[in-house]
Design a protein around this motif. Structure first.
Motif: not given
Length: 161
Positions: A146-149, A128-140
């Motif tokens: 890190r998909y920060c939703m 649906c193209g809904g905005h969920l959040g952002h992804v960063f390169d500091d995850g485990p």
């Protein structure tokens, strides 16, 4: 015809990130399989979910009950119900938002987000193209992502995932 930010960004995906091979996030496309009018989205979603999913808002940190959700199951898009993340990939990031190190295959799309004077990678529901959040390169490990939703952009379905 008036163009909102979402339509403009979808139509001008210059610099959009390319998907990784083998089931990674897809590059955001201009059109999504599920398209509703603004009035239909407003009717379908709570005001908070509408603000995040359709207007690219952000919920207050630590405000989502999904932060404390630790059961087996699946996190799905609150707009269209598409399964997005397995609970197996959820981790505590101490950021105030539900965080995951990997989406389910063919679940999300990504695109460049240059708002707030910086370059970030926006995560959208592939259907649906809904905005969920952002992804960063500091995850485990194993992905380092890190998909920060936004929790309000998702629902939780308990069960095996």
């Amino acid at each position: 015809m008036q163009t909102d930010r979402r339509t403009f960004l979808a139509a001008t995906t210059l610099g959009a990130l390319t998907a990784a091979c083998g089931g990674g996030p897809a590059e955001a496309a201009q059109r999504f399989p599920l398209t509703l009018s603004d009035a239909e989205w407003r009717k379908r979603l709570s005001p908070a979910a509408y603000n995040v999913l359709r207007k690219e808002g952000t919920e207050r940190p630590y405000s989502s009950p999904l932060n404390k959700e630790h059961r087996a199951g699946t996190f799905a898009c609150a707009g269209c119900g598409l399964p997005l993340f397995s609970a197996k990939t959820k981790f505590e990031s101490s950021t105030g938002w539900p965080s995951f190190y990997q989406p389910l295959g063919n679940a999300v799309a990504i695109r460049s987000d240059r708002t707030l004077g910086m370059l970030r990678t926006e995560v959208l529901c592939r259907r649906c193209g809904g905005h969920l959040g952002h992804v960063f390169d500091d995850g485990p490990r194993p992905t380092g992502k890190r998909y920060c939703m936004n929790g309000v952009a998702m629902t939780f379905r308990p069960g095996v995932a």
